[in-house]
Each structure stands twice: as structure tokens, then as C-alpha cells.
Design an enzyme around this catalytic site. Structure first.
Site, short mmCIF file in Angstrom:
data_model
loop_
_atom_site.label_atom_id
_atom_site.label_comp_id
_atom_site.label_asym_id
_atom_site.label_seq_id
_atom_site.Cartn_x
_atom_site.Cartn_y
_atom_site.Cartn_z
N THR A 415 -49.00 15.64 -34.38
CA THR A 415 -47.61 15.95 -34.65
C THR A 415 -46.82 14.96 -33.80
O THR A 415 -47.38 14.33 -32.92
CB THR A 415 -47.32 17.41 -34.24
OG1 THR A 415 -48.15 18.28 -35.00
CG2 THR A 415 -45.86 17.81 -34.42
N THR A 433 -44.73 16.58 -38.68
CA THR A 433 -46.19 16.56 -38.59
C THR A 433 -46.84 16.38 -39.96
O THR A 433 -46.20 16.57 -41.00
CB THR A 433 -46.68 17.90 -37.99
OG1 THR A 433 -48.10 17.85 -37.81
CG2 THR A 433 -46.34 19.07 -38.90
N GLU A 435 -50.18 17.65 -39.56
CA GLU A 435 -51.21 18.54 -39.03
C GLU A 435 -52.27 17.77 -38.25
O GLU A 435 -51.92 17.11 -37.28
CB GLU A 435 -51.83 19.40 -40.12
CG GLU A 435 -52.81 20.44 -39.64
CD GLU A 435 -52.23 21.50 -38.69
OE1 GLU A 435 -52.98 22.38 -38.24
OE2 GLU A 435 -51.03 21.45 -38.38
N GLU A 454 -51.71 20.93 -43.82
CA GLU A 454 -50.96 21.93 -43.06
C GLU A 454 -51.36 23.37 -43.36
O GLU A 454 -51.16 24.26 -42.54
CB GLU A 454 -49.47 21.76 -43.36
CG GLU A 454 -48.56 22.16 -42.23
CD GLU A 454 -48.72 21.23 -41.05
OE1 GLU A 454 -48.99 21.74 -39.96
OE2 GLU A 454 -48.56 20.01 -41.21
N ASP A 457 -53.11 26.04 -41.16
CA ASP A 457 -52.43 26.90 -40.19
C ASP A 457 -52.37 28.35 -40.64
O ASP A 457 -52.01 29.23 -39.85
CB ASP A 457 -51.02 26.39 -39.91
CG ASP A 457 -51.00 25.24 -38.93
OD1 ASP A 457 -52.04 24.97 -38.31
OD2 ASP A 457 -49.95 24.58 -38.80
N SER A 478 -46.09 28.15 -37.72
CA SER A 478 -46.18 26.91 -36.96
C SER A 478 -45.85 27.18 -35.50
O SER A 478 -45.19 28.17 -35.16
CB SER A 478 -45.19 25.88 -37.51
OG SER A 478 -45.12 24.74 -36.67
N SER A 479 -46.30 26.29 -34.64
CA SER A 479 -45.93 26.33 -33.22
C SER A 479 -44.92 25.25 -32.86
O SER A 479 -44.54 25.13 -31.69
CB SER A 479 -47.18 26.14 -32.34
OG SER A 479 -48.07 27.21 -32.52
N GLY A 499 -48.72 18.91 -30.26
CA GLY A 499 -49.79 19.59 -29.54
C GLY A 499 -50.30 20.87 -30.15
O GLY A 499 -50.93 21.68 -29.47
N GLY A 500 -50.03 21.13 -31.45
CA GLY A 500 -50.53 22.35 -32.05
C GLY A 500 -50.00 23.57 -31.34
O GLY A 500 -48.84 23.62 -30.94
#
Length: 607
Positions: A415, A433, A435, A454, A457, A478-479, A499-500
């Protein structure tokens, strides 16, 4: 954040900021930007991103009179060229904007959506009846490709707040794609890490593995197909992507993945159709907002869990005098707060169009106060911890009534984030992003960009009670956590990170470093990181373990080194920020070393 009465920053640190200042060089003076300088101080506008070409593209737009939104889209488009494994028009993201004239913070949810034909059991292998393995089946597949939202985000942002059109802001990126950019070590390493996946698709291999190898460091990489795609989009706008030939090619790539005959990867086909592309819409909604020690912290509401989880964590930490603690105590409270917030994230957060998400409750200071009761100042709780009671809370300490929820982490670092401030005081914080590093691994043939994966997720196994279960048309949780901080109604900071699921903790830890621990913004970004996401062990960078491990183990925390098959460098996040002082001085700050270092520039350097 200089408007606040914060703990003072040491003079040596301030001097270091001055020595690190970067004088932005006009694009005409040097056709390629290769030097990465992590801190720039000045006025007139600022851009921070992971890449010097992209940052310079944004600065060029600001120099020519564009505003923060124009520059943000230009920077994002350039990142689609120079950071193609992290972002691009094949993906999605979240756009946060502060308007200086109205004083309002607005958002655009450009998250990818599941195709209308996607079944609840889409991640179940029809041959075995078992869930696909995350790798290699799901990460390199058509079934994980969501309907891209990036271009729609750019157009909506420009329509709402921009001063230039899509054709104008795509010019810098188109030039970069045409003339090429210099390959750095990070690009080569990421290519090699994905060599098997990229080799599975002729169009991807031809672009990123010429002659069967990743491009060498220092060589010039050109992407004429992407340049042509940008030129087409400059003329046709959204219709050029979401309708017509390109839409048909995207759908065909997903439904019949163009893999090589000799690959051993299974590459399950997906369901994305031209109708899905034609029907895609971004979502505009109110941001999340919490007050933390006199700051108004704004973030993204669900489908992102960034705003709710950071907001809840800050509300929990707000019950303690973190600034008066030693570093180990402060980090212990940070870990415990995020574990509690992640428990609530896992239990309650999903796409609000499909699930009843209690956003107001999760960001309610009273709820945070009640959750803070679960923190033992001297002892780490056993993980995972249970989610809170969203129906009955009054700020008092309750007995635990629900079962623990383990964090299921499938998100990855691929991302990117950018922060922009213009001369008028408008601010953008934008995270985008595709992913995993390299997304699905599939380049749309002849178009020069990768498609996302994506939909990984979503929770892999369908559970009717899971707010993040697979459903047609739904946005996966999503984060991503673009964040804008105000004080007394004025912006003081734009910040975000890749960073997920560690994005949330990365942004939060940087805020705590800056607000509570008295670090400068550059020091706050450079400090070693760790991430507690309601798991038995805390994921931490090696330097963090070396520095704080024994002290935190005394609290009962177990630390384990960061790094996996996609991110072997054992780094957490890559923050890009712009801080605004009371006198208007801008400090653009990026990572000094993580992910190869970031690039910060200001329009008019003063130091």
C-alpha cells in the site's frame, strides 16, 4: 504539532530537522528525481510520499498554481508508475480532505467492491470443498480482484475540490512513464520476491521481468503502455476506464486469467464483469472524529477500520497520563489499548452498507473509558481479549461477557500513502493500494497496470455473523487510516502509512510519539515500531525488540520479529506526513530508511 503545548522537542532534534531540509529542484533542471530526503521544512506547499519522482510531481503541480487535491492526484498517479506493486488505477483507497475555506474535513471511500456475481463461497475450492490457501491460490487469482475505485476517487476529488482537470494532473505521471525512472533496490527486491507469480502471466513477465530477470538497480524503467493508458484517460475520463474497451479487457483478464501454459500456479478465475465496472461508485461520508488531549483527530469511517480503531485506542489511552510514564509503561498501555480496539474491530466493523456498524459507539469517549478499565497498568492481559459491550456501557468497569476474537490478518504492506498541504492551507491525507506486493500479479495486457487482489481482505470462510463476510457488491474491511489532526479548528498534521493491519498501530504509535512522548515528527516516524493486534505475540521490528524487549517482557508481553514471505525486510509501515506550525511553516516528513526511505519536499525551503 507546534500549536499544542507539547512536551518540548530537544534543540538537537530541531537542528537535525534543519540540516535535513530539502530544496525542491524544478523538474526542468533534472528530468529524473532519485535523491530521497526524508525531511523538508519551508512554506508554499509540501508533499510527502515514498518516492521522489511522485513527490516531485506533486510539487510541480503546486508550483504551477494547483491546490492540494490537484497535487495529491498527480502524486498518486506518479506512484502508479514508480510504485506499481503498491498502488495504481487497478486498485482503490481512501481520500481524506480538509478544506481551508470551510474548515470541514471530508472523505471519499474509493475501496474496491466485490463483483455482483461473487458467491458467499467464492473462496472455497469447488474441487476439494475446502477454502483456497491464501497463498498461492488467492493472492494470484482473478477471484480476489475487486472492482477498482482509484480513478473514480481521483475524479470525484477533482470535481469536489480540485482546481485542475484530470488531463492536467495526469501529465507529470505520463511523462515519468514515458521517459522512465531509475530502478532502486526496493523495486528490484520486490520484483524478485514476486518472480514466480509475475512469471505466471506473460503480460506481467514482459513488463517487469524483461529477459527473465528483474530490472537492475540504476537502470531506467519505462512503461509506455501505462503512458498510453493515462493519455487515453486524460481524454476520455471515467468512461475510458469503467466502460468501453478497457473495461472489457479488465473483465476478461479477471474471468479468464491470461496465465502462461507452464505455470504451476492454479490462478482461480473471478467474476468481475463490465457491468460491475459500469456500476462502481465511490462513497462520501462523514469522517470519524475523536478529541485527544485537545486535538481533533479525523479519520476514515467504515468500510475502513482505521478511523474507528485509532479513535477507540486514543479514547482508551486518554484515560491515562501517558506523558508522565517511562517509555516501557507508555508502550505497555499502547499495546493493551490496541488489543482492546482490535477486538472490537474484529467483532463489529465491516462495510456499513451490509452490516450494522456501531461507528459512534466505537469512537465514543465513554465507551473508551469503559474499555480502559480492562488495562492492568502492571501486567499484560492474556490475548486475545474479548470485545466490549456496545449495548450497555456507562464508563464504569464491567465484567467480561463475551468470547475473545482472534485477529485474522490477511492484509499486507503493499500500500502507499501521501500527504499534501498547499499554500492556502488545504490538506490531503490519501492512502491507496492494490493489496499484496504486486496485487494479483496480473497486468492487464497492453495497458501497463496491475490488478488488485483486495478481496483477500474478506474473511476466507463465510460466517453469517461476521461483519466482514463475503457478499456481492460489498467493500472488504480495510485498515487504511489516512488521518488529519486539527487544533482549535486549524490543521496541524496530515499522516498515514501502508502496512496492512499494522497501518492502524503505525499511525497510532506515531501520534503517541509526537503528542505524548515529545518527539519531533521526524523522530516520531523514525522510532522503532511494534504492533499489538489482539494476538498472543506482539509483532515488532528488531530494533524495537533490542531496545524495549526486556522491559516489556517484564509486563508479560511476548515480542516476535516482524517479516513474512511478502515483507522479509522485517519493517512495519512507512509513514508519510506533513506538519503545520502556527506560523505556517511546513515540515514534510517521510521515512528515513523503511521501504528504502521516503521523499519529502516543500515548495519554498526555508532551512
Amino acid at each position: 504539532m507546534p500549536r499544542a503545548r507539547l512536551r518540548p522537542v530537544a534543540c538537537a532534534a530541531a537542528l537535525a530537522l534543519g540540516l535535513g531540509a530539502f530544496s525542491a529542484v524544478p523538474a526542468s533542471a533534472d528530468p529524473r528525481h532519485t535523491e530521497k530526503v526524508p525531511t523538508a521544512i519551508g512554506t508554499g506547499g509540501a508533499v510527502s510520499s515514498v518516492d521522489p519522482e511522485a513527490t516531485a510531481a506533486g510539487i510541480e503541480v503546486l508550483r504551477k498554481g494547483g491546490n492540494a487535491v490537484d497535487a495529491a492526484v498527480a502524486t498518486a498517479a506518479a506512484l502508479g508508475v514508480t510504485e506499481p506493486y503498491s498502488a495504481g488505477i487497478g486498485g482503490g483507497g481512501y481520500f481524506l480532505y480538509y478544506d481551508a475555506q470551510s474548515g470541514k474535513v471530508s472523505t471519499i471511500d474509493g475501496r474496491e467492491t466485490a463483483p455482483a456475481g461473487m458467491a458467499n463461497g467464492a473462496f472455497i475450492d469447488p474441487e476439494t470443498g475446502e477454502p483456497y490457501n491464501f497463498t498461492p491460490e488467492l493472492v494470484s487469482s482473478g477471484v480476489a480482484v475487486g472492482v477498482p475505485g482509484t480513478l473514480a476517487t481521483w475524479q470525484r476529488a477533482l470535481d469536489n475540490w480540485g482546481s485542475q482537470n484530470l488531463k492536467q494532473v495526469l501529465r507529470p505521471a505520463t511523462k515519468i512513464a514515458s521517459r522512465g525512472f531509475a530502478i532502486d533496490e526496493t523495486f528490484r527486491e520486490q520484483t524478485l520476491d514476486n518472480k514466480e507469480r509475475f512469471a505466471a502471466f506473460p503480460a506481467t513477465s514482459e513488463l517487469f521481468l524483461p529477459g527473465g530477470d528483474a530490472p537492475q538497480v540504476g537502470t531506467i524503467f519505462r512503461n509506455p503502455d501505462l503512458a498510453d493508458t493515462y493519455r487515453m484517460l486524460a481524454k476520455q475520463g471515467l468512461d475510458g476506464f469503467y466502460a468501453g474497451d478497457l473495461a472489457a479487457e479488465i473483465a476478461h483478464t479477471v474471468q479468464e486469467p491470461p496465465k502462461s501454459a507452464d505455470t504451476g500456479l492454479p490462478v482461480p478465475a473471478g467474476q468481475l464483469s463490465t457491468a460491475d465496472l459500469a456500476g462502481y461508485e465511490v462513497v462520501e461520508q462523514e469522517p470519524t472524529q475523536v478529541d485527544y488531549r485537545g486535538y481533533d483527530v479525523f479519520g476514515m469511517a467504515p468500510s475502513s477500520s482505521g478511523g474507528t480503531t485509532i479513535g477507540e485506542s486514543l479514547n482508551i489511552l486518554g484515560q491515562f497520563d501517558v506523558a508522565a510514564m517511562d517509555e516501557a509503561e507508555a508502550l505497555h498501555h499502547y499495546f493493551e489499548a490496541t488489543a482492546l480496539a482490535y477486538a472490537d474491530r474484529g467483532k463489529f466493523v465491516g462495510d456499513p452498507a451490509f452490516a450494522d456498524v456501531p461507528t459512534r459507539t466505537l469512537t465514543d469517549k465513554l465507551f473508551g473509558a469503559e474499555r480502559a478499565c480492562a488495562i492492568n497498568p502492571g501486567q499484560a492481559a492474556a490475548k486475545p481479549v474479548a470485545p466490549g459491550d456496545i449495548e450497555n456501557y456507562d464508563g464504569q468497569c464491567p465484567a467480561a461477557t463475551s468470547e475473545p476474537v482472534e485477529e485474522r490478518d490477511t492484509e499486507n504492506i503493499s500500500t502507499t500513502h501521501l500527504s499534501v498541504v498547499d499554500r492556502w492551507g488545504n490538506v490531503v491525507s490519501y492512502t491507496l493500494t492494490i493489496e499484496q506486493t504486486g496485487g494479483s500479479g496480473m497486468v492487464v495486457p497492453g495497458r501497463g497496470f496491475l490488478l488488485n487482489n483486495e478481496l483477500t481482505d474478506f474473511s476466507t470462510v463465510y460466517d453469517p455473523q461476521d461483519p466482514n463476510r463475503i457478499e456481492p457488491g460489498k467493500r472488504p474491511r480495510s485498515s487504511m487510516a489516512p488521518t488529519i489532526v486539527l487544533q482549535d479548528g486549524e490543521p496541524v498534521l496530515a499522516i498515514g502509512s501502508p502496512g496492512g493491519s499494522t497501518i492502524i498501530t503505525t499511525v497510532l504509535q506515531t501520534l503517541v510519539n509526537r503528542i505524548d512522548l515529545g518527539m519531533s515528527i521526524s523522530e516520531a516516524i523514525a522510532a522503532p515500531r511494534a504492533s499489538q493486534r489482539n494476538t498472543a505475540a506482539v509483532t515488532a521490528e528488531p530494533e524495537f525488540i533490542e531496545t524495549y524487549g526486556p522491559a516489556l517482557e517484564a509486563f508479560g508481553h511476548k515480542l516476535t520479529p516482524a517479516g513474512d514471505s511478502f515483507t522479509p525486510q522485517a519493517e512495519i509501515g512507512a509513514v508519510e506526513a506533513v506538519e503545520i506550525a502556527a506560523d505556517g511553516t511546513l515540515t514534510a516528513a517521510a521515512e528515513p530508511t523503511r521501504r528504502g526511505g521516503g521523499s519529502a519536499m516543500v515548495l519554498e525551503p526555508t532551512e
